[in-house]
Motif scaffolding. Sequence first.
Motif, mmCIF file in Angstrom:
data_model
loop_
_atom_site.group_PDB
_atom_site.id
_atom_site.type_symbol
_atom_site.label_atom_id
_atom_site.label_comp_id
_atom_site.label_asym_id
_atom_site.label_seq_id
_atom_site.Cartn_x
_atom_site.Cartn_y
_atom_site.Cartn_z
ATOM 1 N N GLN A 1 -0.551 -26.813 -44.089
ATOM 2 C CA GLN A 1 -1.484 -27.456 -43.165
ATOM 3 C C GLN A 1 -0.716 -27.958 -41.957
ATOM 4 N N GLY A 2 -1.273 -27.682 -40.808
ATOM 5 C CA GLY A 2 -0.596 -28.096 -39.588
ATOM 6 C C GLY A 2 -1.558 -28.195 -38.437
ATOM 7 N N PHE A 3 -0.991 -28.262 -37.233
ATOM 8 C CA PHE A 3 -1.812 -28.362 -36.027
ATOM 9 C C PHE A 3 -2.251 -26.970 -35.583
ATOM 10 N N LYS A 4 -3.476 -26.898 -35.053
ATOM 11 C CA LYS A 4 -3.908 -25.649 -34.436
ATOM 12 C C LYS A 4 -3.889 -25.877 -32.933
ATOM 13 N N VAL A 5 -2.708 -25.669 -32.356
ATOM 14 C CA VAL A 5 -2.506 -25.906 -30.924
ATOM 15 C C VAL A 5 -1.802 -24.688 -30.323
ATOM 16 N N LYS A 6 -1.579 -24.734 -29.003
ATOM 17 C CA LYS A 6 -0.938 -23.586 -28.345
ATOM 18 C C LYS A 6 0.501 -23.394 -28.833
ATOM 19 N N ALA A 7 1.188 -24.528 -29.041
ATOM 20 C CA ALA A 7 2.598 -24.451 -29.442
ATOM 21 C C ALA A 7 2.719 -23.829 -30.830
ATOM 22 N N THR A 8 3.832 -23.164 -31.052
ATOM 23 C CA THR A 8 4.103 -22.571 -32.366
ATOM 24 C C THR A 8 5.531 -22.887 -32.791
ATOM 25 N N GLY A 9 5.815 -22.658 -34.060
ATOM 26 C CA GLY A 9 7.186 -22.790 -34.567
ATOM 27 C C GLY A 9 7.669 -24.227 -34.634
ATOM 28 N N GLU A 10 8.978 -24.353 -34.693
ATOM 29 C CA GLU A 10 9.598 -25.667 -34.863
ATOM 30 C C GLU A 10 9.708 -26.408 -33.529
ATOM 31 N N GLN A 11 9.310 -27.644 -33.521
ATOM 32 C CA GLN A 11 9.351 -28.470 -32.314
ATOM 33 C C GLN A 11 10.062 -29.787 -32.637
ATOM 34 N N THR A 12 10.875 -30.245 -31.699
ATOM 35 C CA THR A 12 11.555 -31.538 -31.889
ATOM 36 C C THR A 12 11.064 -32.524 -30.832
ATOM 37 N N PHE A 13 10.620 -33.678 -31.304
ATOM 38 C CA PHE A 13 10.084 -34.707 -30.406
ATOM 39 C C PHE A 13 11.038 -35.899 -30.342
ATOM 40 N N ASN A 14 11.297 -36.329 -29.117
ATOM 41 C CA ASN A 14 12.179 -37.474 -28.892
ATOM 42 C C ASN A 14 11.318 -38.707 -28.611
ATOM 43 N N PHE A 15 11.588 -39.794 -29.338
ATOM 44 C CA PHE A 15 10.746 -41.002 -29.211
ATOM 45 C C PHE A 15 11.446 -42.132 -28.456
ATOM 46 N N GLU A 16 12.553 -41.808 -27.801
ATOM 47 C CA GLU A 16 13.289 -42.869 -27.101
ATOM 48 C C GLU A 16 12.589 -43.190 -25.787
ATOM 49 N N ASP A 17 11.766 -44.223 -25.814
ATOM 50 C CA ASP A 17 11.046 -44.622 -24.610
ATOM 51 C C ASP A 17 10.637 -46.085 -24.754
#
Lengths: 96, 209
Positions: B21-37
């Motif tokens: 189960q995952g997101f149904k969005v344009k992006a595919t594969g492995e994604q890394t998100f940076n939360f430093e803000d």
Amino acid sequence: MNSKQKYIILLALILIAVVLVWWLASGGEILSKDGIWVEQEISELDKALGLEPQKVYQEKFILGLLPHTAVISGVIVAISAILFFIFKSKKTKEKK
Amino acid sequence: MNTIIKTFILLLAAVSMSFAQGFKVKATGEQTFNFEDKRNQVKFFSTTPLEDITGISNDVKGKVTLNVADIKSMKGSITISVASIKTAIDLRDEHLRSENWLNADKYPEITFSIKKVGDVKVAADNKLDVKVTGDFTVHGVTKETVADVTLTYLDASEQTKQFAPGDLLGVQAKFNIALSDFEVENMVVGQKVADEIEITATLRGSNAK
């Protein structure tokens, strides 16, 4: 109890009431605070991201019941008690 | 025989893929998100008969990696600095950082490291409600904790550029801890602080490199 002692008690009660009203008007916090948290209006982007509103810190002194109001009230009671007994003593001496 | 085994393995893979189960969005594969803000926030809330206390940190760091199509692949950690927590009373902040409480000098960070993602509920194509099991470390003590998390994926657009370039991941997380589990002695300020603390994280991460 002579009239001066009555005035002292009345004045002390009025002063304590003023301090308590001041405390309530300041926010009625138990502890004095150096700042407050203000909830930010949520942006459309944050809504789209499913996020809850955030809080931002603002410097602001808020009088607390502890220690400020309690200390001020305590000082008023102490001064009133001293004055109460001074006037009582004077009355006793005058009688003698 | 080999054909049967290969077919079985392929079927097994197909079945397991169908459960991913995952997101149904344009992006595919492995994604890394940076939360430093600095706009990200972690909130601590304690309630007692005497007083409610809110502590907030905006010094959030961390990265999360996930496969868009399989949220259970999510890995990463989020960290905040103890010194950055403000409670609206400067003296109380000092107590919080002191040796008697969180001991910021010895244990300067609070960390949540993701171990497992489960109980996935699809709220929308780009929104998932999940339970994230992770190692929560505070005061040098690590305990396994389960957080209720809502993840929202936004593909890069004119709107997301307001925050950062790239796709955005919104994280709204909530969990409770007991201070006594983390060897934090509730003795300096007595009953003004509850043993149970509610922790809420409101985070936005970008996958822009």
